[in-house]
Design a protein around this motif. Structure first.
Motif, PDB file in Angstrom:
ATOM      1  N   TYR B 188      26.910   6.009 -34.585  1.00 14.80           N
ATOM      2  CA  TYR B 188      26.762   7.185 -35.237  1.00 14.80           C
ATOM      3  C   TYR B 188      25.395   7.806 -35.539  1.00 14.80           C
ATOM      4  O   TYR B 188      25.272   7.730 -36.764  1.00 14.80           O
ATOM      5  CB  TYR B 188      27.897   7.315 -36.218  1.00 14.80           C
ATOM      6  N   PRO B 189      24.394   7.986 -34.420  1.00 10.28           N
ATOM      7  CA  PRO B 189      23.200   8.405 -34.754  1.00 10.28           C
ATOM      8  C   PRO B 189      23.265   9.956 -35.312  1.00 10.28           C
ATOM      9  O   PRO B 189      23.736  10.768 -35.028  1.00 10.28           O
ATOM     10  CB  PRO B 189      22.591   8.517 -33.307  1.00 10.28           C
ATOM     11  N   VAL B 190      22.554  10.080 -36.402  1.00 13.52           N
ATOM     12  CA  VAL B 190      22.302  11.486 -37.082  1.00 13.52           C
ATOM     13  C   VAL B 190      20.813  11.779 -37.440  1.00 13.52           C
ATOM     14  O   VAL B 190      20.207  11.054 -37.798  1.00 13.52           O
ATOM     15  CB  VAL B 190      23.009  11.154 -38.677  1.00 13.52           C
ATOM     16  N   PRO B 191      20.609  12.853 -36.967  1.00 11.21           N
ATOM     17  CA  PRO B 191      19.214  13.367 -37.103  1.00 11.21           C
ATOM     18  C   PRO B 191      19.007  14.066 -38.424  1.00 11.21           C
ATOM     19  O   PRO B 191      19.885  14.571 -38.959  1.00 11.21           O
ATOM     20  CB  PRO B 191      18.857  14.259 -36.020  1.00 11.21           C
ATOM     21  N   VAL B 192      17.751  14.080 -39.193  1.00 12.62           N
ATOM     22  CA  VAL B 192      17.569  14.643 -40.423  1.00 12.62           C
ATOM     23  C   VAL B 192      15.995  15.361 -39.944  1.00 12.62           C
ATOM     24  O   VAL B 192      15.188  14.451 -39.499  1.00 12.62           O
ATOM     25  CB  VAL B 192      17.544  13.876 -41.610  1.00 12.62           C
ATOM     26  N   THR B 193      15.799  16.544 -40.130  1.00 13.06           N
ATOM     27  CA  THR B 193      14.786  17.095 -40.053  1.00 13.06           C
ATOM     28  C   THR B 193      14.051  17.654 -41.346  1.00 13.06           C
ATOM     29  O   THR B 193      14.577  18.021 -42.052  1.00 13.06           O
ATOM     30  CB  THR B 193      14.923  18.492 -39.000  1.00 13.06           C
ATOM     31  N   PHE B 194      12.486  17.415 -41.232  1.00 13.73           N
ATOM     32  CA  PHE B 194      11.695  17.673 -42.462  1.00 13.73           C
ATOM     33  C   PHE B 194      10.731  18.609 -41.853  1.00 13.73           C
ATOM     34  O   PHE B 194      10.210  18.758 -40.828  1.00 13.73           O
ATOM     35  CB  PHE B 194      11.001  16.341 -42.932  1.00 13.73           C
ATOM     36  N   ALA B 195      10.363  19.562 -42.828  1.00 21.58           N
ATOM     37  CA  ALA B 195       9.351  20.340 -42.678  1.00 21.58           C
ATOM     38  C   ALA B 195       8.141  20.232 -43.845  1.00 21.58           C
ATOM     39  O   ALA B 195       8.386  19.760 -44.735  1.00 21.58           O
ATOM     40  CB  ALA B 195       9.719  21.874 -42.735  1.00 21.58           C
ATOM     41  N   ASN B 248      12.180   6.963 -44.218  1.00 16.32           N
ATOM     42  CA  ASN B 248      12.878   6.488 -45.130  1.00 16.32           C
ATOM     43  C   ASN B 248      13.886   7.577 -45.726  1.00 16.32           C
ATOM     44  O   ASN B 248      15.230   7.327 -46.055  1.00 16.32           O
ATOM     45  CB  ASN B 248      12.182   5.812 -46.737  1.00 16.32           C
ATOM     46  N   MET B 249      13.647   8.630 -45.992  1.00 14.52           N
ATOM     47  CA  MET B 249      14.238   9.707 -46.464  1.00 14.52           C
ATOM     48  C   MET B 249      15.319  10.131 -45.624  1.00 14.52           C
ATOM     49  O   MET B 249      16.719  10.361 -45.830  1.00 14.52           O
ATOM     50  CB  MET B 249      13.613  11.084 -46.865  1.00 14.52           C
ATOM     51  N   SER B 250      15.289  10.027 -44.067  1.00  8.58           N
ATOM     52  CA  SER B 250      16.015  10.289 -43.323  1.00  8.58           C
ATOM     53  C   SER B 250      17.221   9.497 -43.146  1.00  8.58           C
ATOM     54  O   SER B 250      18.562   9.632 -42.972  1.00  8.58           O
ATOM     55  CB  SER B 250      15.361  10.327 -41.865  1.00  8.58           C
ATOM     56  N   MET B 251      16.824   8.041 -43.620  1.00 12.91           N
ATOM     57  CA  MET B 251      18.122   7.049 -43.628  1.00 12.91           C
ATOM     58  C   MET B 251      19.083   7.346 -44.710  1.00 12.91           C
ATOM     59  O   MET B 251      20.209   7.195 -44.546  1.00 12.91           O
ATOM     60  CB  MET B 251      17.488   5.755 -43.759  1.00 12.91           C
ATOM     61  N   ASP B 252      18.538   7.616 -46.098  1.00 10.02           N
ATOM     62  CA  ASP B 252      19.152   7.971 -46.827  1.00 10.02           C
ATOM     63  C   ASP B 252      20.142   9.187 -46.722  1.00 10.02           C
ATOM     64  O   ASP B 252      21.388   9.201 -47.075  1.00 10.02           O
ATOM     65  CB  ASP B 252      18.149   8.323 -48.158  1.00 10.02           C
ATOM     66  N   ILE B 253      19.450  10.242 -46.357  1.00  9.75           N
ATOM     67  CA  ILE B 253      20.316  11.610 -46.197  1.00  9.75           C
ATOM     68  C   ILE B 253      21.430  11.333 -45.037  1.00  9.75           C
ATOM     69  O   ILE B 253      22.292  11.979 -45.002  1.00  9.75           O
ATOM     70  CB  ILE B 253      19.290  12.792 -45.825  1.00  9.75           C
ATOM     71  N   GLY B 254      20.815  10.752 -43.861  1.00 10.79           N
ATOM     72  CA  GLY B 254      21.597  10.441 -42.918  1.00 10.79           C
ATOM     73  C   GLY B 254      23.091   9.710 -43.092  1.00 10.79           C
ATOM     74  O   GLY B 254      24.047  10.031 -42.380  1.00 10.79           O
ATOM     75  N   ALA B 255      22.833   8.745 -44.026  1.00 11.79           N
ATOM     76  CA  ALA B 255      24.087   8.123 -44.508  1.00 11.79           C
ATOM     77  C   ALA B 255      25.123   9.022 -44.939  1.00 11.79           C
ATOM     78  O   ALA B 255      26.325   8.961 -44.793  1.00 11.79           O
ATOM     79  CB  ALA B 255      23.692   7.075 -45.289  1.00 11.79           C
ATOM     80  N   LYS B 256      24.727   9.930 -46.122  1.00  7.26           N
ATOM     81  CA  LYS B 256      25.672  10.857 -46.524  1.00  7.26           C
ATOM     82  C   LYS B 256      26.148  11.766 -45.448  1.00  7.26           C
ATOM     83  O   LYS B 256      27.314  12.149 -45.359  1.00  7.26           O
ATOM     84  CB  LYS B 256      24.796  11.826 -47.553  1.00  7.26           C
TER      85      LYS B 256
END
Lengths: 241, 270
Positions: B188-195, B248-256
């Motif tokens: 279940y790969p989940v992307p999280v994008t940051f600006a 690191n933030m991407s892993m945390d947000i991705g889990a949710k």
């Protein structure tokens, strides 16, 4: 990435199939000012890659609607020659080339003082003549020399370099076999003076620590490549009589 | 590029100053924290004709992902694998800056980043999609339809693609190949994008934030905390430390986000 195979990419002595150590770059050769008509040009041989680059501009941007009132636009066009790869590539941009042209344009723009040349375009043509993995990072490295050769003001050169993972080991600068059968690839472009990251992509599977090691490796190698870039530039301008 | 469709709506300098001023106080135009994403709602099974589908509402951004499954011949170099193909449409109804016509570089980049996430994250076990080795395999078409563009298409599209795949069946009975079965989704790969705005980094940028961002970074991570794909965009830069923080933030947000995607919402409101 990730085609499964029995091919061993690292031998019992910890060496790679081309005999390199994990953190060793392939041989790199660069030359500045190789084309007559272009405003700036450069050529690179990086392992089995052969890439030639030309820069035209700043010149009035066409079509007119692409002009920006406050800055130059940077348009890089990454293109692979049909004969540059094993199986003939149909001429013209495919989806991969479109994406690479976009991220390379953005990366190059990060170092150029675009605000000095409103309504113009700076066109960078990257032609891959022979491909051996790592063409985008080699292309950025050589494009940066062509931009310097064209006399375009930049706040730094820009260095492309990739690291990745093969047979579970983090290595620098993947060659074609390693790219095909490896587990991950992390292409980067770095501003060597400030160590800012202008391009960063990744595909494959890596733990956080592996990715960090790969980034460290690429950033360290960037400093080596930066020195070669400076040498290549100096060479052209000391040869002028 | 600078005249990107994504930034063409000229944002007044005032808005830029406003966003910057808020950021210096640790907040954002819509009141979110820097690491907070907008409300996410996923409706699986939205299109009954599709083998799998999901409507994603990420704040006011709306994306519909559909999966169609057909039979075809495998690629010569992967005779024992099914085929995954991803496409994205920036439908002109989604934004005044989207134009009809063949996909531009934004649509192509979007499709390729979504594709990279699910492909490199081995979301689907392609080896289980072989009907006859070298001859006949299942082809999975993932089509992303952007319906309303209010920023951060990468994540909305990535969530839609994964949710639609989870929702999808392999229509074996249609071809007289036995009973239909669930598409074999294994990761279940989940992307999280940051600006990056000024010196601040915010998750899930909305349209206003996106249009003044100097740089963008998408990190796709899986349920094991591995990184499967990254894509940096725009002409600004990140420092090494910023990249580590974003991962690191991407892993945390991705889990949710993963929990929401895996949530049970078969055509019903959730």
């Amino acid at each position: 990435m990730g085609i499964k195979s029995d091919i061993r990419l690292i031998d019992d002595n910890g060496l790679r199939i081309d005999g390199r150590l994990p953190n060793q770059l392939r041989p790199i050769k660069m030359e500045v000012g190789v084309l007559e008509r272009a405003d700036g040009s450069a050529y690179i041989e990086w392992g089995g890659n052969k890439i030639i680059t030309a820069v035209y501009g700043p010149r009035e941007a066409y079509p007119k609607h692409v002009q920006e009132a406050e800055k130059a636009i940077v348009r890089a066009r990454y293109s692979m020659a049909p004969f540059s790869v094993d199986e003939r590539k149909r001429p013209g941009p495919d989806r991969r080339a479109v994406e690479l042209s976009k991220v390379i344009s953005e990366a190059l723009e990060s170092v150029i003082f675009v605000e000095k040349y409103p309504r113009t375009s700076i066109d960078v043509y990257i032609e891959v003549l022979q491909a051996d993995a790592g063409t985008r990072v080699a292309g950025i490295t050589v494009a940066s020399l062509a931009l310097a050769d064209a006399g375009i003001p930049m706040r730094d050169l820009i260095v492309g370099c990739a690291a990745g993972k093969i047979d579970g080991v983090v290595v620098l600068d993947l060659n074609k076999e390693e790219d095909n059968f490896g587990e991950a690839d992390v292409p980067m472009a770095i501003l060597p003076r400030t160590k800012e990251i202008a391009l960063l992509q990744m595909d494959g599977d890596m733990s956080y620590d592996e990715l960090k090691t790969a980034m460290d490796m690429a950033m360290e190698a960037a400093q080596t490549i930066y020195k070669m870039q400076i040498e290549a530039l100096k060479k052209k301008y000391t040869e002028v009589v | 590029m600078s005249n990107s469709k994504f930034t063409a709506g000229v944002i007044p300098e005032m808005m830029k100053n406003y966003i910057n001023r808020l950021a210096s106080k640790g907040t954002r135009v819509d009141g979110r924290g820097f690491d907070e994403i907008r409300a996410l709602k996923i409706t699986k099974g939205y299109v009954k004709r599709a083998e799998g589908s999901a409507l994603v509402e990420l704040g006011k951004t709306k994306v519909l992902a559909g999966v169609k499954v057909e039979i075809g011949t495998p690629f010569p170099d992967t005779p024992n694998m099914g085929i995954l193909t991803t496409n994205a449409e920036l439908a002109p109804l989604a934004s005044p800056t989207f134009e009809p016509g063949p996909p531009g570089e934004e649509a192509i980049e979007l499709a390729r980043v979504v594709d990279r996430g699910i492909r490199e994250g081995h979301a689907i076990d392609l080896e289980k999609l072989v009907i006859e080795e070298g001859e006949k395999v299942w082809i999975i078409f993932v089509d992303i339809h952007v319906l309303d563009y209010d920023g951060n298409l990468f994540d909305a599209a990535g969530y839609g693609a994964l949710a639609a795949l989870i929702d999808a069946i392999v229509p074996a009975s249609r071809y007289e190949l036995g009973d239909d079965y669930k598409l074999p989704v294994q990761h279940y790969p989940v992307p999280v994008t940051f600006a990056k705005i000024g010196n601040w980094i915010v998750a899930d940028p909305n349209l206003d934030e996106e249009s003044i961002a100097s740089a963008r970074l998408t990190v796709t991570t899986n349920e094991e905390g591995h990184i499967n794909a990254m894509q940096k965009g725009l002409s600004g830069t990140f420092t090494y430390e910023e990249v580590q923080k974003v991962i690191n933030m991407s892993m945390d947000i991705g889990a949710k986000v993963r929990e929401i995607i895996l949530g049970d919402s078969d055509g019903k409101e959730n």
